[in-house]
Design an enzyme around this catalytic site. Structure first.
Site, PDB file in Angstrom:
ATOM      1  CG  HIS A   1      49.009  16.657  35.174  1.00 26.60           C
ATOM      2  ND1 HIS A   1      49.555  16.470  36.417  1.00 26.60           N
ATOM      3  CD2 HIS A   1      49.925  16.191  34.297  1.00 26.60           C
ATOM      4  CE1 HIS A   1      50.749  15.923  36.297  1.00 26.60           C
ATOM      5  NE2 HIS A   1      51.003  15.737  35.012  1.00 26.60           N
TER       6      HIS A   1
ATOM      7  CD  GLU B   1      49.241  11.867  28.030  1.00 26.56           C
ATOM      8  OE1 GLU B   1      49.619  12.503  29.026  1.00 26.56           O
ATOM      9  OE2 GLU B   1      49.985  11.515  27.116  1.00 26.56           O
ATOM     10  CG  ASP B   2      49.622   8.856  31.766  1.00 23.38           C
ATOM     11  OD1 ASP B   2      49.658   9.054  30.542  1.00 23.38           O
ATOM     12  OD2 ASP B   2      50.433   9.322  32.581  1.00 23.38           O
TER      13      ASP B   2
ATOM     14  CG  ASP C   1      78.881  40.313  36.022  1.00 23.67           C
ATOM     15  OD1 ASP C   1      79.627  39.563  35.385  1.00 23.67           O
ATOM     16  OD2 ASP C   1      78.118  41.132  35.501  1.00 23.67           O
TER      17      ASP C   1
ATOM     18  CG  HIS D   1      54.418  13.346  37.713  1.00 17.92           C
ATOM     19  ND1 HIS D   1      55.310  14.363  37.465  1.00 17.92           N
ATOM     20  CD2 HIS D   1      53.469  13.445  36.746  1.00 17.92           C
ATOM     21  CE1 HIS D   1      54.923  15.032  36.389  1.00 17.92           C
ATOM     22  NE2 HIS D   1      53.802  14.501  35.940  1.00 17.92           N
TER      23      HIS D   1
ATOM     24  CG  ASP E   1      53.358  17.584  33.472  1.00 21.94           C
ATOM     25  OD1 ASP E   1      53.842  16.683  34.195  1.00 21.94           O
ATOM     26  OD2 ASP E   1      52.968  17.395  32.302  1.00 21.94           O
TER      27      ASP E   1
HETATM   28 MN    MN Z   1      52.663  14.725  34.018  1.00 20.43          MN
END
Ligand code: MN
Length: 729
Positions: free
Chosen positions: A82, A86-87, A269, A58, A149
């Site tokens: 990134h 957070e993770d 179109d 990712h 992301d």
């Molecule tokens: Mn992410």
């Protein structure tokens, strides 16, 4: 090379990533990139994506997207890192220590945004959007990393639950698509839109996909033929251009279907062609060649080169009837414009290795970001903020010019008031009319792209309720509503206070006495109000009955019997009536703090509504009004001056003298007179005189209702060919 950017999910390795960075930025610090990768890979190692792949795929894809958008190394590394804070419980300080301020700020910004929990309730969504805007104003790169992301998450959305798919797609459409659009990153915007369509309206998406792929071979042949045909035409005129065609993005077809309420079968179109050339002259040359070779469809030509979109987008757009009577859309632009169109603000970082933050500072000055920040301060309620943002982001705007040549973007259908409020709130509040391309127009006039707008203001003007219906932009509407609320509130407060005071006096009591006895507390408590001011406001706006208040005051002996009831009713009507009357007083001028005073206009300067004015106390004769510019004002002593203002409710006529100098031509006097009369303006007198050099001088006395009408008369006279000058005499 000048085709769509392909954002598809890739099985990319760090070595391939490094190779691409190097080919874009030969001097880039590849060691830092690899260290960031190793750091991210180590911390994400225990995690897996919903697809079953190792998690690191990712961040690698996010970084790859940032390379495609030509972002700088800090952003690319920010993309790799990134999710680690957070993770993976990595601390912000650790990122700062290992990778420096710029990268740390990007990662911290992304983490902040990730923590925002999007709810279905609009109120909280607005709050989140606000935070995103604030985060972006700090460093727009945060948002670009966030877009990359979101892009990869949308590309791999098939692995999550149906429920989550819909939620994510809706959020993307509401929040990320408008952001990408405003930042001018069209490649990301279109791709995200198509992905949203796929998960929000799968049937439509797959039917369109089917329709496009069904005749795939035929279509490709057709595109090839068209490209050759157009190129041939260009060759005839010795123009060198890259030409290519492609099926349109599904979402734009879907939008057209909805807007025009047409069916799949009627969609014509489906194809768009791009012509890319070296310079602007060639753009217009190509347009000319195309329009003379194919039949253009009226109303479909748009010149975004002369008047670029606010996000910087430039191109010529036209739709023509191509071979086999198929409608084809053609966009013509230079190579430079193409890059801006695909990557928007991201393009700013291209040649700025290491200079990202200065780029960010520069972008902070983006006008619309500034405006959003202003709303942030002004508007209390989040849902209102959301409306403002949504309204202003989605709309296809018009572009108009200020007299000094600045361009302003307004919503389609906007009028002079919208323009005036876009310039400044005070300009909006005092707007009486506008000149569009030199001609006077009413406030109801609708502006068109390319108009030059000059706003006429008058100090005596104030917003009224009808304006809310006239305006189209959220800014103007908000400002007018704020003003009206404030005025209403002040008036009701004044009326309520007076009614309460006078009623208490009827019972030989007063505010002071009752406050000392602390009697208001009981009243406030039982009426569920907090302050005495609130109480007065409630009385003034009739939400609370004065009799109820009197009943609740222990030391007031109020009984509901005819006598006292009558007394209070009369009092109420008197006060409320007086307030109404004072607002519509038949006086041209409101004198500060003085009631019912005789006002006369100075003969020397003869002020008309809209002129800056001042008043003089004249012994035995009330007050005389002079213009600020008048000689008398300069000579007189300040002690006799009083503050005065024009009464906007007043509508008498004022005489004003206009001196006109003309070339001496036969019949000139009657032509000027006719033109003035044609405006519905009465001429009280005219004096003509011959000047040397075959010039004429005229002195007209006309009756106007205010300054804007006066300006109108002047502009009409000035517009006449024979007229040299027209001025107030
Ligand atoms: Mn992410």
């Amino acid at each position: 090379m000048y085709h769509r950017i392909d954002f598809s999910h890739e099985d990319i390795t760090i070595d391939e990533l490094a190779r691409r960075v190097k080919s874009n930025h030969p001097d880039a610090d590849i060691d830092l990139l690899k260290r960031a990768y190793e750091f991210a890979e180590l911390h994400h190692r225990p995690q897996k994506r919903s697809s079953g792949e190792p998690y690191i795929i990712h961040p690698l894809n996010v970084a790859a997207t940032l390379i495609k958008l030509q972002m700088d190394l800090e952003s690319i590394i920010g993309g790799l890192l990134h999710d680690v804070v957070e993770d993976c419980d990595v601390s912000e300080d650790e990122i700062l220590e290992k990778f420096g301020r710029g990268i740390a700020d990007i990662v911290i910004g992304c983490t902040k945004i990730s923590k925002i929990k999007f709810k279905t309730k609009e109120e909280s969504q607005a709050e989140n959007f606000r935070k995103m805007v604030v985060a972006m104003a700090k460093d727009i790169r945060v948002i670009i990393v966030k877009l990359a992301d979101r892009m990869h998450n949308m590309l791999t959305l098939q692995y999550v639950s149906k429920e989550k798919q819909v939620k994510k797609a809706q959020e993307t459409l509401d929040i990320y698509v408008p952001l990408a659009s405003r930042l001018g990153i069209n490649s990301v915007k279109s791709e995200l839109e198509d992905l949203c369509l796929r998960f929000l309206h799968p049937e439509t998406y797959y039917r369109l996909a089917e329709k496009v792929s069904m005749k795939k071979h035929e279509r490709e042949e057709y595109i090839k033929d068209c490209v050759l045909l157009v190129k041939d035409k260009f060759l005839e005129y010795a123009v060198k251009a890259d030409v290519y065609g492609r099926p349109k993005h599904f979402y734009s077809i879907y939008k057209k279907m909805n807007n025009r309420e047409v069916d799949f079968e009627q969609i014509q179109d489906l194809l768009a062609f791009r012509v890319i050339v070296d310079n602007i002259t060639e753009c217009y040359k190509c347009l000319g060649i195309i329009h003379s070779s194919f039949t253009p469809i009226p109303g479909r030509f748009k010149d975004y080169i002369a008047i670029p979109k606010v996000n910087g987008y430039q191109s010529l757009h036209t739709t023509v009837i191509g071979p086999k009577a198929e409608r084809i859309e053609i966009q013509i632009r230079t190579y430079e414009m193409h890059e801006v169109a695909e990557t928007g603000v991201a393009a700013h970082w291209k040649y700025k290795e290491g200079g990202g933050s200065s780029g960010a500072k520069q972008l902070n000055k983006l006008k619309w970001v500034e405006e959003l920040m202003e709303y942030d301060r002004d508007i209390q309620k989040s849902s209102e903020f959301m409306d403002v943002v949504k309204n202003d982001l989605d709309a296809e705007g018009i572009f108009v010019f200020t007299p000094s040549g600045d361009v302003r973007e307004l919503r389609y259908g906007a009028g002079p008031l919208d323009f005036a409020y876009a310039v400044h709130t005070q300009v909006g509040h005092t707007c009486v009319g506008a000149k569009v391309n030199g001609k006077m127009v009413s406030l109801k006039h609708k502006l068109k792209s390319g108009d030059t707008v000059e706003i006429l203001t008058s100090k005596s003007q104030t917003p009224n309720k009808d304006w809310v219906k006239l305006v189209k932009t959220s800014k103007a509407r908000t400002k007018i509503k704020q003003y009206l609320l404030k005025v209403d509130r002040e008036k009701n407060l004044e009326i309520g206070t007076e009614i309460l005071e006078k009623s208490l006096k009827e019972y030989n009591s007063s505010f002071k006495v009752l406050e000392k006895k602390n009697e208001f507390k009981k009243v406030l408590d039982s009426l569920n109000l907090k302050t005495i001011e609130e109480l007065c406001l409630s009385i003034g706006s009739k939400r609370v009955n004065i009799k109820k208040v009197l009943e609740l005051l222990p030391s007031i002996d109020y009984v509901e019997e005819d006598e006292s009831k009558k007394k209070i009713d009369t009092l109420f009507n008197k006060v409320a009536g007086a307030a109404k009357k004072s607002a519509h007083k038949d006086n041209a001028v409101i004198v500060d703090g003085l009631d019912d005073i005789v006002v006369r206009m100075g003969k020397c300067c003869n002020p008309i509504p809209g002129d800056p004015i001042t008043g003089f106390i004249t012994r035995g004769r009330g007050i005389t009004i002079h213009t600020m510019k008048c000689e008398r004002v300069r000579q007189s002593d300040d002690l006799r001056k009083v503050d005065v203002a024009w009464n906007s409710a007043y509508s008498f006529r004022h005489a004003v003298a206009i001196r006109v100098i003309t070339h001496d031509r036969p019949g000139i006097l009657s032509r000027i007179t006719n033109n003035i009369n044609a405006q519905g303006v009465n001429i009280k007198g005219a004096i003509a005189k011959s000047l040397p050099d075959l010039k004429g001088s005229f002195l007209f006395e006309v009756e106007v209702k205010d300054y804007s009408e006066f300006l109108k008369v002047i502009s009409i006279i000035e517009a006449m060919e024979e007229v040299i000058s027209a001025n107030r005499a």
